[in-house]
Write a protein that holds these residues in place. Structure first.
Motif, PDB file in Angstrom:
ATOM      1  N   ALA A  41      -3.092  -2.852  -9.592  1.00 54.96           N
ATOM      2  CA  ALA A  41      -3.872  -3.493  -8.527  1.00 54.96           C
ATOM      3  C   ALA A  41      -3.003  -4.446  -7.713  1.00 54.96           C
ATOM      4  O   ALA A  41      -3.107  -4.481  -6.473  1.00 54.96           O
ATOM      5  N   ILE A  42      -2.140  -5.198  -8.372  1.00 55.49           N
ATOM      6  CA  ILE A  42      -1.239  -6.106  -7.652  1.00 55.49           C
ATOM      7  C   ILE A  42      -0.340  -5.313  -6.708  1.00 55.49           C
ATOM      8  O   ILE A  42      -0.196  -5.657  -5.526  1.00 55.49           O
ATOM      9  N   ILE A  43       0.236  -4.239  -7.211  1.00 58.42           N
ATOM     10  CA  ILE A  43       1.126  -3.429  -6.373  1.00 58.42           C
ATOM     11  C   ILE A  43       0.338  -2.776  -5.239  1.00 58.42           C
ATOM     12  O   ILE A  43       0.816  -2.714  -4.098  1.00 58.42           O
ATOM     13  N   ALA A  44      -0.875  -2.329  -5.517  1.00 55.84           N
ATOM     14  CA  ALA A  44      -1.696  -1.705  -4.473  1.00 55.84           C
ATOM     15  C   ALA A  44      -2.078  -2.716  -3.391  1.00 55.84           C
ATOM     16  O   ALA A  44      -2.073  -2.388  -2.191  1.00 55.84           O
ATOM     17  N   ILE A  45      -2.392  -3.932  -3.775  1.00 54.06           N
ATOM     18  CA  ILE A  45      -2.737  -4.963  -2.797  1.00 54.06           C
ATOM     19  C   ILE A  45      -1.543  -5.278  -1.908  1.00 54.06           C
ATOM     20  O   ILE A  45      -1.679  -5.394  -0.682  1.00 54.06           O
ATOM     21  N   ILE A  46      -0.365  -5.395  -2.505  1.00 58.01           N
ATOM     22  CA  ILE A  46       0.838  -5.665  -1.708  1.00 58.01           C
ATOM     23  C   ILE A  46       1.121  -4.495  -0.770  1.00 58.01           C
ATOM     24  O   ILE A  46       1.494  -4.689   0.395  1.00 58.01           O
ATOM     25  N   THR A  47       0.937  -3.276  -1.249  1.00 61.37           N
ATOM     26  CA  THR A  47       1.119  -2.100  -0.398  1.00 61.37           C
ATOM     27  C   THR A  47       0.127  -2.114   0.766  1.00 61.37           C
ATOM     28  O   THR A  47       0.485  -1.802   1.905  1.00 61.37           O
ATOM     29  N   PHE A  48      -1.113  -2.491   0.490  1.00 56.53           N
ATOM     30  CA  PHE A  48      -2.130  -2.567   1.537  1.00 56.53           C
ATOM     31  C   PHE A  48      -1.777  -3.631   2.576  1.00 56.53           C
ATOM     32  O   PHE A  48      -1.948  -3.414   3.777  1.00 56.53           O
ATOM     33  N   ILE A  49      -1.265  -4.765   2.118  1.00 60.13           N
ATOM     34  CA  ILE A  49      -0.829  -5.811   3.056  1.00 60.13           C
ATOM     35  C   ILE A  49       0.306  -5.285   3.931  1.00 60.13           C
ATOM     36  O   ILE A  49       0.360  -5.555   5.136  1.00 60.13           O
ATOM     37  N   GLY A  50       1.216  -4.514   3.336  1.00 59.54           N
ATOM     38  CA  GLY A  50       2.281  -3.883   4.119  1.00 59.54           C
ATOM     39  C   GLY A  50       1.727  -2.934   5.166  1.00 59.54           C
ATOM     40  O   GLY A  50       2.218  -2.891   6.305  1.00 59.54           O
ATOM     41  N   GLU A  51       0.698  -2.184   4.818  1.00 59.98           N
ATOM     42  CA  GLU A  51       0.058  -1.283   5.783  1.00 59.98           C
ATOM     43  C   GLU A  51      -0.587  -2.065   6.926  1.00 59.98           C
ATOM     44  O   GLU A  51      -0.499  -1.664   8.086  1.00 59.98           O
ATOM     45  N   ILE A  52      -1.226  -3.167   6.596  1.00 60.85           N
ATOM     46  CA  ILE A  52      -1.845  -3.998   7.632  1.00 60.85           C
ATOM     47  C   ILE A  52      -0.777  -4.557   8.572  1.00 60.85           C
ATOM     48  O   ILE A  52      -0.944  -4.536   9.799  1.00 60.85           O
ATOM     49  N   LEU A  53       0.322  -5.051   8.010  1.00 63.55           N
ATOM     50  CA  LEU A  53       1.406  -5.572   8.851  1.00 63.55           C
ATOM     51  C   LEU A  53       1.983  -4.486   9.749  1.00 63.55           C
ATOM     52  O   LEU A  53       2.293  -4.724  10.918  1.00 63.55           O
ATOM     53  N   GLY A  67       5.943  -3.818   2.445  1.00 66.39           N
ATOM     54  CA  GLY A  67       5.469  -4.046   1.087  1.00 66.39           C
ATOM     55  C   GLY A  67       6.594  -4.428   0.139  1.00 66.39           C
ATOM     56  O   GLY A  67       6.436  -5.335  -0.686  1.00 66.39           O
ATOM     57  N   LEU A  68       7.738  -3.754   0.247  1.00 66.01           N
ATOM     58  CA  LEU A  68       8.880  -4.095  -0.605  1.00 66.01           C
ATOM     59  C   LEU A  68       9.367  -5.513  -0.352  1.00 66.01           C
ATOM     60  O   LEU A  68       9.678  -6.256  -1.289  1.00 66.01           O
ATOM     61  N   VAL A  69       9.436  -5.896   0.903  1.00 67.64           N
ATOM     62  CA  VAL A  69       9.898  -7.245   1.241  1.00 67.64           C
ATOM     63  C   VAL A  69       8.906  -8.284   0.728  1.00 67.64           C
ATOM     64  O   VAL A  69       9.309  -9.311   0.162  1.00 67.64           O
ATOM     65  N   ILE A  70       7.612  -8.022   0.886  1.00 69.73           N
ATOM     66  CA  ILE A  70       6.602  -8.957   0.394  1.00 69.73           C
ATOM     67  C   ILE A  70       6.708  -9.101  -1.127  1.00 69.73           C
ATOM     68  O   ILE A  70       6.688 -10.215  -1.663  1.00 69.73           O
ATOM     69  N   LEU A  71       6.841  -7.980  -1.836  1.00 68.52           N
ATOM     70  CA  LEU A  71       6.965  -8.034  -3.294  1.00 68.52           C
ATOM     71  C   LEU A  71       8.240  -8.758  -3.702  1.00 68.52           C
ATOM     72  O   LEU A  71       8.235  -9.576  -4.624  1.00 68.52           O
ATOM     73  N   PHE A  72       9.348  -8.496  -3.001  1.00 66.82           N
ATOM     74  CA  PHE A  72      10.611  -9.157  -3.312  1.00 66.82           C
ATOM     75  C   PHE A  72      10.499 -10.669  -3.139  1.00 66.82           C
ATOM     76  O   PHE A  72      10.920 -11.439  -4.006  1.00 66.82           O
ATOM     77  N   VAL A  73       9.927 -11.092  -2.025  1.00 68.48           N
ATOM     78  CA  VAL A  73       9.770 -12.530  -1.768  1.00 68.48           C
ATOM     79  C   VAL A  73       8.832 -13.154  -2.799  1.00 68.48           C
ATOM     80  O   VAL A  73       9.097 -14.250  -3.314  1.00 68.48           O
ATOM     81  N   ALA A  74       7.739 -12.457  -3.128  1.00 71.10           N
ATOM     82  CA  ALA A  74       6.804 -12.984  -4.119  1.00 71.10           C
ATOM     83  C   ALA A  74       7.453 -13.111  -5.498  1.00 71.10           C
ATOM     84  O   ALA A  74       7.192 -14.075  -6.222  1.00 71.10           O
ATOM     85  N   LEU A  75       8.318 -12.169  -5.853  1.00 70.78           N
ATOM     86  CA  LEU A  75       9.021 -12.260  -7.139  1.00 70.78           C
ATOM     87  C   LEU A  75      10.078 -13.357  -7.122  1.00 70.78           C
ATOM     88  O   LEU A  75      10.250 -14.087  -8.100  1.00 70.78           O
ATOM     89  N   THR A  77      10.100 -16.110  -5.326  1.00 74.01           N
ATOM     90  CA  THR A  77       9.461 -17.426  -5.288  1.00 74.01           C
ATOM     91  C   THR A  77       8.583 -17.678  -6.513  1.00 74.01           C
ATOM     92  O   THR A  77       7.963 -18.730  -6.610  1.00 74.01           O
ATOM     93  N   LYS A  78       8.532 -16.704  -7.410  1.00 75.55           N
ATOM     94  CA  LYS A  78       7.721 -16.779  -8.631  1.00 75.55           C
ATOM     95  C   LYS A  78       6.223 -16.877  -8.330  1.00 75.55           C
ATOM     96  O   LYS A  78       5.447 -17.312  -9.165  1.00 75.55           O
ATOM     97  N   PHE A  79       5.818 -16.478  -7.116  1.00 65.45           N
ATOM     98  CA  PHE A  79       4.402 -16.380  -6.804  1.00 65.45           C
ATOM     99  C   PHE A  79       3.789 -15.278  -7.663  1.00 65.45           C
ATOM    100  O   PHE A  79       2.665 -15.401  -8.136  1.00 65.45           O
ATOM    101  N   ILE A  80       4.554 -14.212  -7.841  1.00 61.15           N
ATOM    102  CA  ILE A  80       4.207 -13.153  -8.791  1.00 61.15           C
ATOM    103  C   ILE A  80       5.311 -13.139  -9.839  1.00 61.15           C
ATOM    104  O   ILE A  80       6.487 -13.074  -9.503  1.00 61.15           O
ATOM    105  N   LYS A  81       4.922 -13.238 -11.088  1.00 59.04           N
ATOM    106  CA  LYS A  81       5.907 -13.214 -12.169  1.00 59.04           C
ATOM    107  C   LYS A  81       6.235 -11.758 -12.508  1.00 59.04           C
ATOM    108  O   LYS A  81       5.400 -10.876 -12.358  1.00 59.04           O
ATOM    109  N   LEU A  82       7.458 -11.530 -12.956  1.00 60.51           N
ATOM    110  CA  LEU A  82       7.909 -10.179 -13.266  1.00 60.51           C
ATOM    111  C   LEU A  82       6.993  -9.511 -14.287  1.00 60.51           C
ATOM    112  O   LEU A  82       6.689  -8.328 -14.172  1.00 60.51           O
TER     113      LEU A  82
END
Length: 153
Positions: A41-53, A67-75, A77-82
Motif C-alpha cells: 500500500a505504501i508503494i502503491a500510494i507513492i506510485t499514485f502520487i507520481g502519477e498525479i505529478l 515515484g522513485l524520486v519521492i520514495l528515495f527522498v522519503a527514505l 529523510t526517514k519519513f518512510i523507514k526501510l
C-alpha cells in the motif's frame, strides 16, 4: 493409586494444545501478510502520487521516475523507514524478470523494424554496456578506496 481421567478429557486437552499451536501460527501468518499488504500500500500510494505529478506537471518525465524520486527522498529523510517497504521491495525485485516477458514478446513481433536497424541497435547496446560497466567499476573502486583509507574523512 492412580487417578482415573476419562478419555474425553485427554482428547479435549490434546485438541486445545493443537488448536493453540495452529492458532498461534495462523496469527503469525496473518501478521506477516498484513505487513506485506501495508508495504504494498505504501508503494502503491507513492506510485499514485507520481502519477498525479505526471498529470499536473508539464514536464516530459515519466510518472515512475516521480515515484522513485519521492520514495528515495522519503527514505533518505526517514519519513518512510526501510523496514516499512523492504519486504515488498524484495518481492518486486524477485519477480522483476517475469515483468519483462510481455515487453520481450512484443519486441519479437517487431522483427521487420528491428531487422532494418540491427547493426545500429547492436552497436548501441554494446557501447552502452561497456560505458555502464566502466563507470560502475570506477565508482565502486573509488568508494572502496575511500572506505579503506583511515585518513579520509
Amino acid at each position: 493409586m492412580s487417578i482415573f481421567i476419562p478419555k474425553i478429557f485427554v482428547s479435549m486437552k490434546k485438541c486445545v494444545i493443537i488448536h493453540k499451536v495452529f492458532y498461534d501460527k495462523s496469527k503469525q501468518w496473518e501478521v506477516k501478510h498484513l505487513n506485506y499488504l501495508f508495504q504494498f500500500a505504501i508503494i502503491a500510494i507513492i506510485t499514485f502520487i507520481g502519477e498525479i505529478l505526471h498529470f499536473l506537471l508539464p514536464l516530459p518525465i515519466p510518472a515512475s521516475i516521480y515515484g522513485l524520486v519521492i520514495l528515495f527522498v522519503a527514505l533518505c529523510t526517514k519519513f518512510i523507514k526501510l523496514e516499512q517497504v523492504e519486504n515488498a521491495a524484495d518481492f518486486f525485485l524477485a519477480i522483476m524478470p517475469v515483468l519483462f516477458v510481455p515487453a520481450s514478446v512484443n519486441l519479437m513481433t517487431k522483427w521487420p523494424v528491428i531487422k532494418n536497424n540491427l547493426l545500429g541497435l547492436l552497436l548501441t547496446c554494446i557501447i552502452s554496456t561497456i560505458v555502464v560497466m566502466t563507470v560502475t567499476g570506477l565508482v565502486a573502486q573509488k568508494l572502496m578506496s575511500n572506505k579503506e583509507d583511515p585518513d579520509h574523512e
